[in-house]
Scaffold this active site. Structure first.
Site, mmCIF file in Angstrom:
data_model
loop_
_atom_site.group_PDB
_atom_site.id
_atom_site.type_symbol
_atom_site.label_atom_id
_atom_site.label_comp_id
_atom_site.label_asym_id
_atom_site.label_seq_id
_atom_site.Cartn_x
_atom_site.Cartn_y
_atom_site.Cartn_z
ATOM 1 N N GLY A 162 -3.082 -11.183 2.395
ATOM 2 C CA GLY A 162 -3.276 -10.164 1.369
ATOM 3 C C GLY A 162 -1.970 -9.677 0.761
ATOM 4 C CG ASN B 227 -5.876 0.359 3.822
ATOM 5 O OD1 ASN B 227 -5.817 0.516 2.596
ATOM 6 N ND2 ASN B 227 -4.914 0.751 4.625
ATOM 7 C CD GLN C 19 -9.522 -3.231 5.010
ATOM 8 O OE1 GLN C 19 -10.606 -3.469 5.555
ATOM 9 N NE2 GLN C 19 -8.373 -3.265 5.662
ATOM 10 C CG HIS D 283 -5.800 -10.523 9.013
ATOM 11 N ND1 HIS D 283 -5.609 -9.359 9.705
ATOM 12 C CD2 HIS D 283 -5.073 -10.402 7.882
ATOM 13 C CE1 HIS D 283 -4.790 -8.576 9.035
ATOM 14 N NE2 HIS D 283 -4.455 -9.185 7.919
ATOM 15 C CB THR E 31 3.015 -28.803 2.224
ATOM 16 O OG1 THR E 31 4.058 -29.593 1.666
ATOM 17 C CG2 THR E 31 1.895 -29.693 2.729
ATOM 18 C CB CYS F 177 3.537 12.044 16.972
ATOM 19 S SG CYS F 177 1.844 12.553 17.149
HETATM 20 C C1 LIG Z 1 -6.212 -2.984 1.413
HETATM 21 C C2 LIG Z 1 -5.245 -3.972 2.015
HETATM 22 N N1 LIG Z 1 -4.481 -4.708 1.210
HETATM 23 C C3 LIG Z 1 -3.614 -5.607 1.696
HETATM 24 C C4 LIG Z 1 -3.464 -5.808 3.048
HETATM 25 C C5 LIG Z 1 -2.452 -6.794 3.545
HETATM 26 O O1 LIG Z 1 -3.074 -7.977 3.962
HETATM 27 P P1 LIG Z 1 -2.330 -8.985 4.959
HETATM 28 O O2 LIG Z 1 -2.262 -8.303 6.278
HETATM 29 O O3 LIG Z 1 -3.200 -10.201 4.967
HETATM 30 O O4 LIG Z 1 -0.991 -9.270 4.383
HETATM 31 C C6 LIG Z 1 -4.251 -5.060 3.923
HETATM 32 C C7 LIG Z 1 -4.087 -5.206 5.387
HETATM 33 O O5 LIG Z 1 -4.170 -4.243 6.118
HETATM 34 C C8 LIG Z 1 -5.170 -4.118 3.390
HETATM 35 O O6 LIG Z 1 -5.949 -3.372 4.188
#
Ligand SMILES: Cc1ncc(COP(=O)(O)O)c(C=O)c1O
Length: 378
Positions: A71, A151, A179, A201, A237, A322
Site C-alpha cells: 500500500g 485504518n 482498508q 496484507h 522483475t 505514552c
Molecule cells: C489506509 C492504509 N494505507 C496504506 C497502508 C500501507 O500499506 P502497506 O503496509 O502495504 O505499505 C496502510 C497500512 O496500514 C493503511 O492502513
C-alpha cells in the site's frame, strides 16, 4: 492464556487457499515473466491471470493494474507519479487530515519539492465534507487524494461526493482503499476514482505486495525507472509468486458474505461493551459510515496502552502513545477533535474472517475484570 487476534486492520493472516496457490511458485515456477522461453511463459501467464483477478475485484481492466510492494508504494506512486507528470499544469494537491502516513508522508515530500498541499479537516466522526474539497480547489489543483476508509476508526469517506466535484473540475482523484478492499464493495467506476490503492496484507495475501489501479489515460511518472515492466510504470522483475498471492486473495475477496458475520460479531462486541461499561465506553468513528470489522472504543479515564497490556494474549492497537508519562493522541483522533481524557483510552479492535464469538466474549469478560465492573451487567 489463549491468544486472540483482533488486529486485522494491522495485518491479516495469509488465507490457506492463497498459500496453496502460491506454493508451486515457491518451489517450481521460478521463471522470469519477461523471458520468452517455457519458464518465462508460465510465469507471465500466472502474473497476467493474477492481474485480471485484482482488476475484477474493483471493476477495472487488467492493464489498469500495476503490482507494487504494498500500500505504501502504491500511495507514493499515485501521489508523486501524478504530481510529477502534471507539474507543468499545476502544483496543488488536496488531501485530508486523517490519511495514513503513506499519504501524508508523500504530501510532505511534495511540499518540500515546491508543491502546495491543502489538508481538509474532518468532523468528530472522522469524515470530510466534500464542500471543503470544493472550496480548496484552485486552477493549479492537479490531484485530490481522499482515503476510502480510515485504518484507525474505520470511518468511510464520501468518495463519490468528492468524485463528482473532481470530475466537474477535471481533476484526478486517488483513493487509498487499503482498508476497504475485501471489507466493503469497492468499485473504481462506482466510486468514480482515477487511481486506487490496494494492500495485499490487509486482504489475506502476504506482506510485500499491493497494487495501484490507474485509469487508462492517466499520466503517471514511475517512481522506479528501468525496463518496461508493468507497462513502463514500475520497473523491476515482477514476482509471479506475490502476484498470484494477491490475485487469489482478490478472487476470494469478491465474496463479501463472510463480512456480514464479521459485522454481526463486531456489533455484538459493541453491545456487550456498552452493557458492561455504560457511559464509561465511547465509540470513536462514524456509527454508520464505518468498516464492518472495526470497533475503535475509548475507555474513559483509562490509558489504552495500559488496558491492552493487561489484556493478556489479546492483539489489538491503541490510539494513543505514552511518552514519559504524557499521553499523546494519535493524529487521527486529534484531527477528529477527540478530548484527551477520552482519546487516551482508545483501543482499536479489528475483526476478521477467523474471529469467533467466543473470542469476543472472552475479551469483554477480561475487560470487565480488568476495569472492575460487574460481569453480570454485561
Ligand atoms: C489506509 C492504509 N494505507 C496504506 C497502508 C500501507 O500499506 P502497506 O503496509 O502495504 O505499505 C496502510 C497500512 O496500514 C493503511 O492502513
Amino acid at each position: 492464556m489463549p491468544r486472540i487476534y483482533l488486529d486485522y486492520n494491522a495485518s491479516t493472516p495469509v488465507d490457506h487457499r492463497v498459500a496453496a496457490a502460491m506454493r508451486p511458485f515457491v518451489e517450481d515456477h521460478f521463471g522470469n515473466p519477461s523471458s520468452g522461453h517455457w519458464a518465462g511463459v508460465g510465469a507471465k501467464a500466472a502474473l497476467e491471470e493474477a492481474r485480471g483477478q485484482v482488476a475484477a475485484l474493483i471493476g477495472a481492466e487488467s492493464d489498469e493494474i500495476i503490482f507494487t510492494s504494498g500500500g505504501s508504494e502504491a500511495n507514493n506512486l499515485a501521489l508523486k507519479g501524478v504530481a510529477w507528470s502534471l507539474k507543468a499544469k499545476g502544483d496543488h494537491v488536496i488531501t485530508s487530515s486523517v490519511e495514513h502516513p503513506a499519504i501524508l508522508g508523500p504530501c510532505r515530500f511534495l511540499a518540500r519539492s515546491g508543491f502546495r498541499v491543502t489538508i481538509v479537516p474532518v468532523d468528530r466522526f472522522g469524515r470530510i465534507d466534500p464542500d471543503d474539497v470544493r472550496r480548496a480547489i484552485t486552477p493549479q489543483t492537479v490531484l485530490i487524494s481522499i482515503m476510502h476508509a480510515n485504518n484507525e476508526v474505520g470511518t468511510m469517506q464520501p468518495v463519490v461526493g468528492v468524485s463528482r466535484i473532481a470530475r466537474e473540475h477535471g481533476i484526478l482523484l486517488h483513493t487509498d482503499a487499503a482498508q476497504s478492499v475485501g471489507k466493503v464493495a469497492t468499485d473504481v467506476n462506482a466510486l468514480g476514482v482515477d487511481l486506487l490503492t490496494i494492500a495485499g496484507h490487509k486482504v489475506y495475501a502476504p506482506k510485500g505486495v499491493g497494487a495501484l489501479y490507474v485509469r487508462r489515460g492517466t499520466p503517471l511518472e514511475p517512481l522506479i525507472h528501468g525496463a518496461a515492466h508493468e507497462g513502463g510504470r514500475r520497473a523491476g522483475t515482477e514476482s509471479a509468486l506475490l502476484a498470484v498471492g494477491l490475485g487469489t486473495a482478490c478472487e476470494l475477496a469478491r465474496d463479501l458474505a463472510p463480512m456480514d458475520e464479521v459485522c454481526a460479531l463486531r456489533d455484538r462486541f459493541w453491545q456487550r461493551l456498552q452493557a458492561a461499561f455504560g457511559d464509561r465506553v465511547v465509540l470513536n468513528g462514524h456509527p454508520d459510515h464505518r468498516l464492518p470489522n472495526t470497533l475503535n472504543v475509548s475507555f474513559v479515564g483509562q490509558v489504552g496502552a495500559e488496558v491492552l497490556a493487561r489484556l493478556e494474549g489479546v492483539a489489538a492497537s491503541t490510539g494513543s502513545a505514552c511518552h514519559t508519562g504524557h499521553v499523546e493522541l494519535s493524529p487521527v483522533l486529534q484531527a477528529m477533535g477527540v478530548a484527551p481524557e477520552v482519546g487516551m483510552g482508545a483501543i482499536r479492535f479489528s475483526l476478521g474472517r477467523r474471529t469467533t464469538q467466543r473470542e469476543i466474549d472472552t475479551v469483554v469478560d477480561q475487560l470487565a475484570d480488568i476495569l472492575d465492573v460487574r460481569r453480570g451487567r454485561a
